[in-house]
Design an enzyme around this catalytic site. Structure first.
Site, PDB file in Angstrom:
ATOM      1  NE  ARG A 131      -6.620 -30.141 -20.228  1.00 11.58           N
ATOM      2  CZ  ARG A 131      -6.515 -31.069 -21.182  1.00 11.58           C
ATOM      3  NH1 ARG A 131      -6.755 -30.754 -22.437  1.00 11.58           N
ATOM      4  NH2 ARG A 131      -6.183 -32.293 -20.894  1.00 11.58           N
ATOM      5  N   GLY A 183      -5.634 -22.422 -16.142  1.00 11.72           N
ATOM      6  CA  GLY A 183      -4.336 -22.166 -16.784  1.00 11.72           C
ATOM      7  C   GLY A 183      -4.506 -21.656 -18.206  1.00 11.72           C
ATOM      8  CD  GLU A 206       2.615 -28.695 -11.771  1.00 10.66           C
ATOM      9  OE1 GLU A 206       3.455 -28.013 -11.169  1.00 10.66           O
ATOM     10  OE2 GLU A 206       2.038 -29.674 -11.279  1.00 10.66           O
ATOM     11  CB  CYS A 234       0.552 -32.211 -10.312  1.00 13.16           C
ATOM     12  SG  CYS A 234       1.978 -31.981  -9.260  1.00 13.16           S
ATOM     13  CD  GLU A 256      -5.176 -33.662 -12.932  1.00 16.36           C
ATOM     14  OE1 GLU A 256      -4.086 -33.771 -12.403  1.00 16.36           O
ATOM     15  OE2 GLU A 256      -5.681 -32.556 -13.199  1.00 16.36           O
TER      16      GLU A 256
HETATM   17  P1  NAP Z   1      -8.358 -23.600 -10.341  1.00 16.95           P
HETATM   18  O1  NAP Z   1      -9.823 -23.650 -10.379  1.00 16.95           O
HETATM   19  O2  NAP Z   1      -7.648 -23.560 -11.642  1.00 16.95           O
HETATM   20  O3  NAP Z   1      -7.942 -22.344  -9.442  1.00 16.95           O
HETATM   21  C1  NAP Z   1      -6.581 -22.015  -9.195  1.00 16.95           C
HETATM   22  C2  NAP Z   1      -6.434 -20.501  -9.186  1.00 16.95           C
HETATM   23  O4  NAP Z   1      -6.676 -20.042 -10.503  1.00 16.95           O
HETATM   24  C3  NAP Z   1      -7.434 -19.798  -8.293  1.00 16.95           C
HETATM   25  O5  NAP Z   1      -6.818 -18.670  -7.755  1.00 16.95           O
HETATM   26  C4  NAP Z   1      -8.522 -19.376  -9.254  1.00 16.95           C
HETATM   27  O6  NAP Z   1      -9.190 -18.207  -8.847  1.00 16.95           O
HETATM   28  C5  NAP Z   1      -7.711 -19.096 -10.492  1.00 16.95           C
HETATM   29  N1  NAP Z   1      -8.526 -19.206 -11.694  1.00 16.95           N
HETATM   30  C6  NAP Z   1      -9.347 -20.208 -12.061  1.00 16.95           C
HETATM   31  N2  NAP Z   1      -9.935 -19.930 -13.240  1.00 16.95           N
HETATM   32  C7  NAP Z   1      -9.461 -18.716 -13.614  1.00 16.95           C
HETATM   33  C8  NAP Z   1      -9.700 -17.868 -14.727  1.00 16.95           C
HETATM   34  N3  NAP Z   1     -10.536 -18.204 -15.687  1.00 16.95           N
HETATM   35  N4  NAP Z   1      -9.045 -16.687 -14.783  1.00 16.95           N
HETATM   36  C9  NAP Z   1      -8.201 -16.328 -13.795  1.00 16.95           C
HETATM   37  N5  NAP Z   1      -7.941 -17.082 -12.730  1.00 16.95           N
HETATM   38  C10 NAP Z   1      -8.567 -18.260 -12.629  1.00 16.95           C
HETATM   39  O7  NAP Z   1      -7.742 -24.830  -9.583  1.00 16.95           O
HETATM   40  P2  NAP Z   1      -8.018 -25.380  -8.113  1.00 16.95           P
HETATM   41  O8  NAP Z   1      -8.984 -24.539  -7.394  1.00 16.95           O
HETATM   42  O9  NAP Z   1      -6.716 -25.528  -7.497  1.00 16.95           O
HETATM   43  O10 NAP Z   1      -8.604 -26.817  -8.340  1.00 16.95           O
HETATM   44  C11 NAP Z   1      -9.614 -27.108  -9.300  1.00 16.95           C
HETATM   45  C12 NAP Z   1      -9.189 -28.303 -10.140  1.00 16.95           C
HETATM   46  O11 NAP Z   1      -7.904 -28.061 -10.705  1.00 16.95           O
HETATM   47  C13 NAP Z   1      -9.007 -29.592  -9.377  1.00 16.95           C
HETATM   48  O12 NAP Z   1     -10.192 -30.284  -9.186  1.00 16.95           O
HETATM   49  C14 NAP Z   1      -8.048 -30.340 -10.272  1.00 16.95           C
HETATM   50  O13 NAP Z   1      -8.772 -30.982 -11.283  1.00 16.95           O
HETATM   51  C15 NAP Z   1      -7.196 -29.271 -10.873  1.00 16.95           C
HETATM   52  N6  NAP Z   1      -5.878 -29.140 -10.203  1.00 16.95           N
HETATM   53  C16 NAP Z   1      -4.835 -29.729 -10.794  1.00 16.95           C
HETATM   54  C17 NAP Z   1      -3.585 -29.624 -10.206  1.00 16.95           C
HETATM   55  C18 NAP Z   1      -2.403 -30.256 -10.843  1.00 16.95           C
HETATM   56  O14 NAP Z   1      -1.307 -30.013 -10.362  1.00 16.95           O
HETATM   57  N7  NAP Z   1      -2.556 -31.024 -11.894  1.00 16.95           N
HETATM   58  C19 NAP Z   1      -3.397 -28.947  -9.014  1.00 16.95           C
HETATM   59  C20 NAP Z   1      -4.492 -28.338  -8.433  1.00 16.95           C
HETATM   60  C21 NAP Z   1      -5.726 -28.448  -9.056  1.00 16.95           C
HETATM   61  P3  NAP Z   1     -10.760 -18.186  -8.419  1.00 16.95           P
HETATM   62  O15 NAP Z   1     -10.728 -18.429  -6.958  1.00 16.95           O
HETATM   63  O16 NAP Z   1     -11.228 -16.833  -8.773  1.00 16.95           O
HETATM   64  O17 NAP Z   1     -11.439 -19.280  -9.184  1.00 16.95           O
END
Ligand code: NAP
Length: 520
Positions: A245, A248, A267, A304, A394
């Site tokens: 979240r 996103g 998502e 998810c 979550e």
């Molecule tokens: P994430 O931390 O949101 O990272 C996903 C992508 O978004 C990475 O490429 C990340 O780049 C980028 N990102 C993150 N913060 C950003 C920002 N402030 N500005 C621009 N880009 C950004 O998600 P994740 O690594 O997949 O997993 C972390 C958590 O997300 C999990 O523990 C879970 O809680 C949740 N998640 C939920 C779902 C779902 O479908 N509900 C799926 C996957 C994950 P960087 O490498 O630079 O951080």
């Protein structure tokens, strides 16, 4: 492995010369670094990739659906030549088991074929025709014809939990390419090697089918740096994202604060409520607990659609709870996708356990090893649940919260839930008929309603909806799975009083493509 990994971005048809490291892939559990070290795309390279995408757009978007379908099918062929590489590297980078990676690769090529079929047939453009009527009184009617056209270059963020199906050539890329949009992918740090193998396959397919350079680029350097630069770049016209979240909403903020705001299809977070009524329990509480446990622990809960919230009416389900407790205690910890996700799971389950009113019903008795997540189930009264919004968050992993209250209280609580990807109801047909207001309440909160089933296992097809009100997604009018996903990357354009020969083939009088059209 047949593919040699260079660790550099794909800037159209050339490779990046950046020298700033952004890290190696890390093997979950062991923490071992995998070669090669990946290098961040430089700002000039990002600009170049965007300029190539801008130049490719008018050419690519004007190819016929049949031509673009040839490209999508060529991607599937190229991916199929490197499945073993994908599986070998994917197992190292994500700890996902071989059958899952093979299945996900098949889902990825299946999605590409599904979009190829859709655009080859062509009716998806929603062509509408209102012919001119010069004799209409009091004013003549003009000729108006409309159809969907692609938005322009789309930024796609790879998902940590779907290294294939929601990454380089996954659903977001397939739907954007099908619509006629060039794609700029931001690789995820969790599986850069799989990204490179698939990127190579897509670029080979683009060259083989004579696509314009810039139709596809893949950038390393992370979302916060390179991803933000792409989202803020004036060439980018839409964003596809699956992740946290926080990530996103950060992208939604960046997209909204641009000089030209653009749509973000993110998502993010969903706990997928499951409501269990008495009649469903009477059919067999233990079997229901087993089925629920299977859904909860599938893929170490890293979906998810994981069922993270259960509503159970007071006085019902004691055998269900006893069986679930036994299953959870005997449940084995599983390796999670990466250290950050594992830490986040440990933190969120600890926070639930420490919340006033929340009881830990059961935890796996086996100790989780490094990088592992172990099943857990918590229980809370509906009044305590409603007092604390944090209990709706979550726990990304194999953990769930059971909420107990009267049926009336459960129904009254549903409208207070955040937006969800899914909502499941376990009930008899008679209960279904008697609880229409409960069903209506669930429908206002979720993108997919499930009767007597569990939310994991998303069918890829025409009618699937994998979306839902915020924070399940940033735009609950959309889906990221299935053929309807193509509509995210289009807008309607109308042609008024154009000569027939100057209209797109889809709108010409003779209907040369033979597509379905709405005639006014
Ligand atoms: P994430 O931390 O949101 O990272 C996903 C992508 O978004 C990475 O490429 C990340 O780049 C980028 N990102 C993150 N913060 C950003 C920002 N402030 N500005 C621009 N880009 C950004 O998600 P994740 O690594 O997949 O997993 C972390 C958590 O997300 C999990 O523990 C879970 O809680 C949740 N998640 C939920 C779902 C779902 O479908 N509900 C799926 C996957 C994950 P960087 O490498 O630079 O951080």
């Amino acid at each position: 492995m047949t593919t040699s990994l260079l660790g550099t971005s794909f800037i159209g048809y050339s490779r990046s010369a950046g020298t700033e490291p952004c890290g190696n892939a890390v093997q979950p559990g062991t923490g071992s670094k995998l070669e090669p070290a990946y290098l961040t795309a430089t700002p000039d390279e990002v600009d170049h990739a965007m300029a190539l995408a801008a130049a490719a757009f008018p050419v690519y978007s004007n190819l016929s659906g049949k031509n673009r379908a040839v490209f999508l099918r060529a991607i599937t062929t190229e991916i199929e030549t490197v499945v073993d590489d994908i599986v070998e590297r994917g197992m190292l980078e994500t700890a996902l088991p071989e059958p899952r990676l093979r299945g996900e690769t098949a889902r990825t090529t299946g999605q590409l074929r599904m979009f190829a079929n859709l655009i080859e047939e062509g009716s998806w453009v929603d062509a509408r025709i209102d012919r001119a009527d010069p004799d209409r009184k009091p004013i003549p009617k003009v000729d108006l014809r409309s159809m969907l056209r692609p938005l322009g270059p789309v930024a796609v963020f790879c998902a940590s939990n779907f290294p294939m199906a929601y990454s380089v050539a996954g659903g977001d890329s397939a739907s954007a390419l099908a619509a006629g949009c060039p794609v700029i992918v931001i690789a995820h740090a969790s599986h850069p090697g799989v990204a490179e193998i698939v990127a190579n396959a897509v670029i080979r397919a683009a060259k083989l089918t004579h696509m314009p350079e810039g139709v596809f680029s893949v950038l390393y350097g992370g979302g916060r740096k390179v991803g933000q630069a792409v989202v803020k770049h004036p060439v980018t016209q839409a964003v596809g994202f699956t992740g946290s979240r926080a990530g996103g909403t950060a992208l939604m903020d960046s997209a909204a604060s641009r000089k030209q705001p653009i749509p973000v299809y993110a998502e993010m977070s969903s706990v997928n409520p499951v409501v269990i009524l008495a009649g469903a329990l009477e059919r067999g509480e233990e079997a229901l607990a087993e089925a629920f446990f299977g859904s909860l622990t599938l893929g170490v809960g890293q979906f998810c659609t994981n069922p993270g919230l259960v509503f159970l009416a007071n006085g019902n389900g004691e055998k269900f709870l006893t069986k679930l407790k036994t299953l959870i205690e005997a449940g084995t910890p599983g390796m999670m996708l990466n250290a950050a996700i594992c830490q986040s799971f440990a933190d969120s389950t600890a926070a639930f356990a420490a919340t006033p009113g929340v009881e830990t019903l059961a935890r796996s008795t086996a100790e989780a090893g490094p990088g592992q997540g172990a099943p857990a189930v918590f229980i809370v009264s509906i009044s305590d649940f409603l007092k604390n919004e944090a209990l709706q968050s979550e726990m990304f992993g194999p953990a769930t919260l059971i909420v107990r209250g009267s049926l009336e209280e459960i129904e009254a609580a549903i409208p207070h839930l955040e937006g969800q990807l899914t909502a499941s109801l376990h009930a008899t047909d008679a209960e279904l008929a008697a609880n229409s207001s409960l069903i209506h309440a669930l429908q206002t909160r979720a993108g997919r309603l499930i009767f007597n089933g569990f939310p994991t296992g998303v069918e890829v097809c025409n009618s699937i909806v994998h979306g839902g009100p915020f924070p399940a997604t940033s735009d609950g009018r959309s889906t990221s799975v299935g053929t309807m996903a193509i509509f995210r990357f289009c807008r309607a354009v109308a042609w008024q009083s154009f000569p027939d020969a100057a209209l797109p083939a889809e709108l010409q009088e003779a209907n040369p493509l033979g597509i379905k059209r709405i005639m006014g």
